[in-house]
Design a protein around this motif. Structure first.
Motif, short mmCIF file in Angstrom:
data_model
loop_
_atom_site.label_atom_id
_atom_site.label_comp_id
_atom_site.label_asym_id
_atom_site.label_seq_id
_atom_site.Cartn_x
_atom_site.Cartn_y
_atom_site.Cartn_z
N VAL A 37 12.02 64.51 -4.25
CA VAL A 37 11.39 63.59 -5.19
C VAL A 37 12.19 62.29 -5.28
O VAL A 37 11.63 61.18 -5.24
CB VAL A 37 11.26 64.24 -6.58
N GLU A 38 13.52 62.42 -5.38
CA GLU A 38 14.36 61.25 -5.53
C GLU A 38 15.00 60.80 -4.22
O GLU A 38 15.55 59.71 -4.14
CB GLU A 38 15.47 61.54 -6.54
N GLY A 39 14.94 61.63 -3.20
CA GLY A 39 15.53 61.27 -1.92
C GLY A 39 17.05 61.33 -1.92
O GLY A 39 17.69 60.64 -1.13
N ARG A 40 17.62 62.15 -2.77
CA ARG A 40 19.08 62.29 -2.80
C ARG A 40 19.42 63.65 -3.40
O ARG A 40 18.67 64.20 -4.22
CB ARG A 40 19.72 61.19 -3.66
N PRO A 41 20.56 64.22 -3.01
CA PRO A 41 20.98 65.48 -3.63
C PRO A 41 21.51 65.25 -5.04
O PRO A 41 22.01 64.17 -5.36
CB PRO A 41 22.09 65.97 -2.70
N ARG A 42 21.40 66.27 -5.86
CA ARG A 42 21.97 66.26 -7.20
C ARG A 42 22.69 67.57 -7.43
O ARG A 42 22.33 68.60 -6.83
CB ARG A 42 20.87 66.10 -8.26
N PRO A 43 23.71 67.60 -8.28
CA PRO A 43 24.37 68.87 -8.59
C PRO A 43 23.42 69.81 -9.31
O PRO A 43 22.90 69.48 -10.38
CB PRO A 43 25.54 68.46 -9.49
N VAL A 44 23.15 70.96 -8.70
CA VAL A 44 22.29 71.97 -9.31
C VAL A 44 22.96 73.33 -9.15
O VAL A 44 23.83 73.52 -8.30
CB VAL A 44 20.88 72.00 -8.67
N ALA A 45 22.54 74.28 -9.97
CA ALA A 45 23.05 75.65 -9.88
C ALA A 45 21.92 76.62 -10.11
O ALA A 45 21.14 76.47 -11.06
CB ALA A 45 24.16 75.86 -10.91
N THR A 46 21.78 77.61 -9.24
CA THR A 46 20.79 78.66 -9.43
C THR A 46 21.24 79.56 -10.58
O THR A 46 22.36 80.05 -10.58
CB THR A 46 20.63 79.50 -8.16
N VAL A 47 20.35 79.77 -11.54
CA VAL A 47 20.68 80.66 -12.65
C VAL A 47 19.86 81.95 -12.61
O VAL A 47 20.26 82.97 -13.18
CB VAL A 47 20.49 79.95 -14.01
N SER A 48 18.70 81.92 -11.93
CA SER A 48 17.88 83.11 -11.82
C SER A 48 17.21 83.12 -10.45
O SER A 48 16.79 82.07 -9.95
CB SER A 48 16.82 83.13 -12.93
#
Length: 262
Positions: free
Chosen positions: A195-206
């Motif tokens: 969507v934004e064309g860039r990575p973002r810090p994310v974390a899988t929680v489920s």
């Protein structure tokens, strides 16, 4: 280190396993979720005495970062029926539960007549370049996987909240198994990046995986077609649906909830 070795666990007692999370499989500080869930599933599968009962579904929560180093896994058999087993497992590191998973194992059931999902129409994977994804543009664990994206570049803004391409372990094992399929479901970057064309810090929680084909029937040297899409975004959390296909056959489904960290 190949994936089977990296995600291996050893039994030390009934319902108790130990392992070593290797360096080089991180996403940020901790091991990527596919590695953590694979270790939990290996302990669960080794707790099932009937080899005819194979993993049908896995549901897990990633509670905190699992750092490189020793871990302990405690497995509990919730119920073993005539044909189906339910297990729960907890991964402990630093005296805290950092991840947990529940799995359903069963013998094959009678076939149900139903229309098969239409296979996607995509290019031959051989026509796509290996992206060589890894540091510094991607987490270190990505170097263990081969990505052939149907987008122009990794994390490219496509105008659609979806991603697709072909995926396999860079060092293919002699045979695929359920833990490897779980890792492959988790290995591609989140579709929200498109969507934004860039990575973002994310974390899988489920994390929930449905395995729809015996992994040993699939060729480990043949990349699987991967498709992921954003289902919903709310309050800094993103729900994503993921699919793996082999030769026009849907072989695995996944739903993940990501926390967008910033």
């Amino acid at each position: 280190m190949d994936f089977a070795t990296a995600s291996g666990v050893s039994r030390v007692d009934v319902g108790r396993f130990v392992g070593e999370v290797p360096d080089g499989w991180q996403q940020g500080r901790g091991a990527f979720g596919g590695m953590v869930l694979a270790m939990l599933l290996r302990a669960i599968e080794r707790s099932e005495p009937d080899a005819g009962r194979t993993t049908r579904a896995l549901t897990g929560d990633l509670c905190g970062p699992v750092l490189p180093g020793p871990i302990e896994i405690v497995v509990e058999a919730l119920r073993r029926g005539n044909n189906l087993s339910n297990f729960d497992a907890r991964l402990i590191q630093g005296a805290e539960v950092q991840a947990r998973a529940s799995a359903v194992l069963s013998v094959p059931r009678p076939q149900v007549r139903a229309p098969a999902p239409s296979p996607p129409s995509v290019a031959d994977w051989r026509e796509l370049s290996d992206l060589g994804v890894g540091p510094p543009i991607a987490p270190v664990f990505c170097a263990h996987f081969e990505y052939r994206s149907l987008s122009a570049t990794p994390f490219a803004a496509t105008g659609e909240p979806s991603v697709q391409g072909f995926l396999r372990l860079r060092a293919p094992p002699p045979r695929l198994d359920a833990p490897a399929m779980v890792a492959l479901l988790d290995a591609w970057w989140p579709a929200i990046f498109a969507v934004e064309g860039r990575p973002r810090p994310v974390a899988t929680v489920s994390f929930t995986a449905e395995l729809l084909a015996p992994p040993e029937e699939l060729s480990p040297a043949e990349p699987l077609y991967y498709r992921g899409r954003v289902a919903a975004v709310s309050d800094g959390f993103c729900v994503e649906f993921r699919e793996l296909w082999s030769a026009g056959r849907l072989v695995a489904l996944n739903q993940q909830t990501f926390a967008v960290l910033k």
